[in-house]
Design a protein around this motif. Structure first.
Motif, PDB file in Angstrom:
ATOM      1  N   MET A 161       0.828  -1.205   0.000  1.00  0.00           N
ATOM      2  CA  MET A 161       0.000   0.000   0.000  1.00  0.00           C
ATOM      3  C   MET A 161       0.865   1.259   0.000  1.00  0.00           C
ATOM      4  SD  MET A 161      -3.153  -0.950   2.579  1.00  0.00           S
ATOM      5  CE  MET A 161      -3.886   0.691   2.384  1.00  0.00           C
ATOM      6  N   PHE A 162       1.935   1.238   0.784  1.00  0.00           N
ATOM      7  CA  PHE A 162       2.814   2.411   0.842  1.00  0.00           C
ATOM      8  C   PHE A 162       3.378   2.734  -0.528  1.00  0.00           C
ATOM      9  CE2 PHE A 162       7.045   4.248   1.006  1.00  0.00           C
ATOM     10  CZ  PHE A 162       6.812   5.406   1.737  1.00  0.00           C
ATOM     11  N   TRP A 163       3.922   1.728  -1.212  1.00  0.00           N
ATOM     12  CA  TRP A 163       4.590   1.989  -2.480  1.00  0.00           C
ATOM     13  C   TRP A 163       3.617   2.242  -3.627  1.00  0.00           C
ATOM     14  CZ3 TRP A 163       9.096   3.833  -2.410  1.00  0.00           C
ATOM     15  CH2 TRP A 163      10.015   3.467  -1.425  1.00  0.00           C
ATOM     16  N   VAL A 164       2.491   1.554  -3.630  1.00  0.00           N
ATOM     17  CA  VAL A 164       1.487   1.843  -4.654  1.00  0.00           C
ATOM     18  C   VAL A 164       0.947   3.251  -4.458  1.00  0.00           C
ATOM     19  CG1 VAL A 164      -0.825   1.248  -5.492  1.00  0.00           C
ATOM     20  CG2 VAL A 164       0.851  -0.559  -5.076  1.00  0.00           C
ATOM     21  N   GLY A 165       0.719   3.647  -3.195  1.00  0.00           N
ATOM     22  CA  GLY A 165       0.252   5.001  -2.904  1.00  0.00           C
ATOM     23  C   GLY A 165       1.261   6.054  -3.308  1.00  0.00           C
ATOM     24  N   ALA A 166       2.543   5.803  -3.010  1.00  0.00           N
ATOM     25  CA  ALA A 166       3.591   6.756  -3.391  1.00  0.00           C
ATOM     26  C   ALA A 166       3.662   6.910  -4.903  1.00  0.00           C
ATOM     27  CB  ALA A 166       4.941   6.295  -2.838  1.00  0.00           C
ATOM     28  N   PHE A 167       3.444   5.810  -5.622  1.00  0.00           N
ATOM     29  CA  PHE A 167       3.442   5.853  -7.082  1.00  0.00           C
ATOM     30  C   PHE A 167       2.253   6.670  -7.601  1.00  0.00           C
ATOM     31  CE2 PHE A 167       1.915   4.236 -11.145  1.00  0.00           C
ATOM     32  CZ  PHE A 167       3.061   4.218 -11.925  1.00  0.00           C
TER      33      PHE A 167
END
Length: 298
Positions: free
Chosen positions: A227-233
């Motif tokens: 979730m963190f990395w998909v959100g950052a993307f």
């Protein structure tokens, strides 16, 4: 070539940071680097510094150095933007601070775990990446991993470069990404805390963790990571659209890698736990009522 493509992206961003046209390819300062073709190498350099902990302990490249690398990139981008005088929106600030929070928290937790969890320490010593290797080979691993971490963080770079030219109509996309990013960071922190507390309890010494967020999700920490990395993307998509299609290349490589890694780890850990607890009726009931990466709510 990739260098010329990055130069095109940086040239567009130069107007944002008001860097002189003549200085675009000169060795930049902190105040001008975001408006030059050196912006992504700058991000890479920020990533390399914490990864050098791998010279002390090879495993740190993939654990403590990884977390601190993300934090260093967030701090470095914020410092460069502040030095250049470029305006940083609250949404862009939240994007960068999310990386700092995530990276510092994760790096600190992974270091604490490495010195307090006997079981983890034993696994780390037997891990393939812990095997001795000559310094040049170890340095190559550090540089390569740092490049991957820079790709993962690149949406923040493109966001910073274009923050003051993005239309308000795209704020919804950024807010959606930031909400996912921050929820993921908090979820992973909660999952790590709950599992570590359980592992230090009497029950946790011989049993799987199925308390708190783990009751319905067998890999809650991996869900938080994804979730963190998909959100950052997602939060960086408007910036990438403004910077040009080439900016999507490192970002897609980064987010694609972490999603693939986390999903494969879920399958690997499920198989491992099944081999250890598969005959236990309580374990079977937990598997039946929980999801692997995503929680089972009914």
């Amino acid at each position: 070539s990739s260098n010329s493509a990055l130069g095109d992206v940086a040239a567009k961003a130069a107007k944002v940071v008001a860097a002189p046209a003549k200085a675009k390819m000169a060795i930049p300062t902190l105040a001008t680097v975001l408006g030059t073709a050196y912006s992504f190498p700058f991000l890479w350099a920020l990533s390399i510094v914490p990864c050098l902990l791998g010279l002390v302990n090879p495993v740190y490249v993939f654990s403590v150095g990884y977390g601190l690398s993300v934090a260093a990139q967030g701090i470095g981008l914020l410092a460069a933007a502040s030095a250049s005088g470029v305006w940083i929106s609250n949404l862009c600030l939240a994007h960068l601070l999310g990386a700092v929070f995530y990276g510092v928290r994760l790096g600190a937790f992974l270091y604490w775990r490495s010195v307090t969890w006997t079981e983890w320490g034993r696994r780390a010593k037997n891990a393939p990446e812990a095997k001795p290797m000559p310094p040049p080979a170890r340095l190559a691993v550090i540089i390569t991993c740092a490049l991957l971490y820079a790709c993962m963080c690149s949406p923040m770079l493109w966001h910073v470069q274009s923050a003051n030219v993005l239309p308000a109509s795209q704020n919804f996309v950024i807010v959606l990404g930031l909400a996912t990013q921050w929820i993921g960071a908090v979820l992973e922190a909660v999952a790590d805390q709950q599992k570590s507390a359980y592992k230090f309890s009497d029950a946790g010494k011989s049993r799987w963790c199925d308390v708190g967020v783990w009751s319905r999700c067998r890999h809650a920490n991996y869900l938080g990571e994804v979730m963190f990395w998909v959100g950052a993307f997602v939060a960086g998509v408007p910036g990438m659209l403004a910077s040009g299609p080439v900016s999507f290349v490192p970002a897609v490589v980064g987010v694609g890698f972490i999603v693939k890694l986390m999903t494969s780890q879920c399958a690997k850990q499920d198989e491992k736990q099944a081999g250890r607890y598969g005959d236990d009726a309580e374990y079977k009931a937990w598997v039946e009522n929980s999801g692997s990466l995503f929680p089972k709510l009914a």
